[in-house]
Structures are given as structure tokens and as C-alpha cells.
Enzyme design. Structure first.
Site, short mmCIF file in Angstrom:
data_model
loop_
_atom_site.label_atom_id
_atom_site.label_comp_id
_atom_site.label_asym_id
_atom_site.label_seq_id
_atom_site.Cartn_x
_atom_site.Cartn_y
_atom_site.Cartn_z
CG ASP A 66 -2.11 -0.98 1.01
OD1 ASP A 66 -2.27 -1.66 -0.09
OD2 ASP A 66 -2.99 -0.98 2.08
N GLY A 67 1.96 1.31 0.57
CA GLY A 67 2.74 2.33 0.54
C GLY A 67 3.38 2.75 -0.84
CG HIS A 152 6.82 13.94 29.15
ND1 HIS A 152 5.66 14.20 30.16
CD2 HIS A 152 8.00 14.76 29.65
CE1 HIS A 152 6.06 14.96 30.93
NE2 HIS A 152 7.25 15.38 31.00
CG HIS A 171 -1.67 19.64 26.03
ND1 HIS A 171 -0.63 20.80 25.82
CD2 HIS A 171 -0.70 18.58 26.02
CE1 HIS A 171 0.32 20.43 25.60
NE2 HIS A 171 0.65 18.96 25.78
CG ASP A 173 0.82 13.16 21.84
OD1 ASP A 173 1.44 13.89 22.69
OD2 ASP A 173 1.33 11.81 21.82
CB THR A 184 -7.27 0.16 7.57
OG1 THR A 184 -6.67 0.86 6.39
CG2 THR A 184 -8.67 -0.12 7.31
CG ASN A 187 -8.98 6.72 12.18
OD1 ASN A 187 -9.18 7.52 12.83
ND2 ASN A 187 -9.47 5.61 11.80
CG LEU A 188 -6.96 0.36 13.56
CD1 LEU A 188 -8.67 0.47 13.92
CD2 LEU A 188 -6.88 -0.66 12.29
CB SER A 189 -2.26 3.38 15.12
OG SER A 189 -1.89 4.60 14.56
#
EC number: 2.7.1.23
Length: 278
Positions: A66-67, A152, A171, A173, A184, A187-189
Site C-alpha cells: 500500500d505504501g 511527553h 492539549h 499530541d 485502517t 487513524n486506527l492506531s
């Protein structure tokens, strides 16, 4: 019709290069005009051009995962793409290597007879600056806005507005906006939902927010803005590759791109592919 075909093989993949060579020999024998990408041209006896120069051809064949197809899509825009899957999951690449020759020659025969091939359009996202003028390359998977770094001490305050109304401010990441294709992936991660490819929606997902809201599914023509503050620098990133540095406070507008990606040939079975996700 004199059919023009481009072939892009996954870099440093001998299996992909061998299949590219077979396709070149067969298609040229059938009278098609074939070019390959520049890296493949170092290993295959064929005319080599930059992938971007394949835009406007009748068909581009992407051989890899896919990449590889994401890379091809960035370069050739709405030019019809066929994905041959050498990867593990293959949500975008439906054609097995053993079937590639038959599928590609059938598509070329259709092009010679009718001048067109049927395909499925995949929406892309466009990120633009509201405070300053800039535009990222369209994203097939997602656009992410995040602070100076992940983890962090690296986040930022990001406000999400949908059609002018505030949905969340926290706040975090970062925040990502994904297409069904991208549901998939990143977003999924980040805990976002899976979206069936046939759904005409976008997904807005916060990333490690201190005051989080559930991921939000919106209409694709919604007006989405992400305003980042509380940090000296931030980034807007398209498909993990193209990025724009921001000087907060800064607002990013995300909308559908004018041109979709056109995927042709057999379509991947979305539900079967889910079994391969880790």
C-alpha cells in the site's frame, strides 16, 4: 487506440522488478507504449521516466504494498491506478502477483476497445493555511496536525471546529482527519474507527488528548478547521510525507481535494483484509 502504460515497482524489490519486466515485454508485444519508473529502469530494459511524468497515461500499475501505491497516487493524481499486492494487508492492492499479467492485459485490451476502464474513486484531503497561504499535497490516508514532536512535553492545544462550531479543544499530541481509505492506517492506531470503503465520510480523531472526545464521523463536505496554540512550533502533515511547519497560533483548514484517486481492476475485500491487521 495506442495505449500508454506506466509501471512502478517497489524499490529494491527483485520480485517486483521481475514482474515489471514481464509486464513490459508482454505489453510492448501487444503494441502498448510502456514506461517504468527511474529506479526500475536501472534493472529492467525499458524506457524510464520520473513517476510524476506518468500522470495522464491511460493506466499506471503499482507493484508493491500500500505504501508504494500511496506514493504513486501522490505523483499521478487522478490517472487510473492498478495495485499489485506484494505486501501483507493490501487494502489498496487487490491483484495477486500470479494474476497480474492476465489482469493488466485485460485492462489494456479494454482500453484499446473502449478508451476507458471502470474504476472506484478514492477521496483525498487537502490541507491549507488559514492565517498564511500554503497548501499541502493531497492526502489519500490522512492529514495530521501535531505539536513539535510526539510524546511527553511535545504536544499542543488544538481546537477542532466543524462547520464553525467547536467540537473539542484539548492539549494533545495531535489531531488527525482520515478518509475511509486511511481509517485502517494511522487513524486506527490512534483509536479511531474502521470505516468501510463505500462510506462517504471523514473521521476526526484526537491523539492522546488530556480531555478527549470520541472520534467524530462527519460528512465529507463539512468545513473542518484545526487551530493549534500553546507551543512555539507545530506541523501539518499529509500522508506522513509532505509537511508544513506552523507558527502557532495557526489554523489549518481541511477539505476534500478536487481530484480523487481512481483505482481500477479487481477491488480488495475489505473485511478479509481486517484479519491481517495486528
Amino acid at each position: 487506440m495506442d495505449v500508454a502504460v506506466g509501471i512502478v515497482a517497489q524499490r529494491n524489490n527483485e520480485r517486483a522488478q521481475a514482474l515489471a519486466a514481464t509486464l513490459v515485454d508482454t505489453l510492448e508485444h501487444e503494441g502498448a507504449r510502456v514506461v517504468v519508473d527511474e529506479l526500475t529502469g536501472e534493472a529492467v530494459d525499458a524506457t524510464a521516466v520520473p513517476v510524476a511524468a506518468m500522470a495522464g497515461r491511460d493506466l499506471v500499475v503499482s507493484i508493491g504494498g500500500d505504501g508504494t501505491l500511496l506514493f504513486v497516487a501522490r505523483e499521478v493524481g487522478s490517472t487510473p491506478i492498478l495495485g499489485v499486492n506484494l505486501g501483507e494487508v493490501g487494502f489498496l492492492n487487490a491483484v495477486a502477483p500470479d494474476d497480474a499479467l492476465a489482469v493488466v492485459t485485460d485492462l489494456v485490451a479494454d482500453l484499446e476497445e473502449t478508451g476507458t476502464v471502470e474504476g472506484r474513486e478514492l477521496a483525498r484531503l487537502q490541507a491549507t493555511g488559514v492565517d498564511t497561504e500554503w497548501t499541502l499535497e493531497p492526502a489519500l490516508n490522512e492529514v495530521v496536525v501535531h505539536g513539535p514532536r510526539r510524546g511527553h512535553g511535545g504536544g499542543a492545544t488544538i481546537e477542532i471546529r466543524v462547520d464553525g462550531q467547536q467540537y473539542a479543544e484539548s492539549h494533545a499530541d495531535g489531531v488527525l482527519v482520515a478518509t475511509p481509505t486511511g481509517s485502517t492506517a494511522y487513524n486506527l492506531s490512534e483509536g479511531g474507527p474502521l470505516v468501510h470503503p463505500s462510506a462517504d465520510v471523514l473521521v476526526v480523531t484526537q491523539m492522546a488528548a488530556t480531555e478527549s472526545m470520541p472520534p467524530l464521523v462527519v460528512e465529507p463536505d463539512s468545513e473542518l478547521t484545526l487551530t493549534v496554540s500553546g507551543t512555539d512550533t507545530a506541523y501539518a502533515i499529509s500522508d506522513g510525507r509532505n509537511r508544513q511547519q506552523l507558527e502557532p497560533p495557526a489554523t489549518v483548514s481541511i477539505s476534500l481535494a478536487d481530484d480523487a484517486v481512481t483505482l481500477v481492476g479487481p477491488q480488495a475485500n475489505f473485511l478479509d483484509g481486517l484479519d491481517k491487521l495486528e
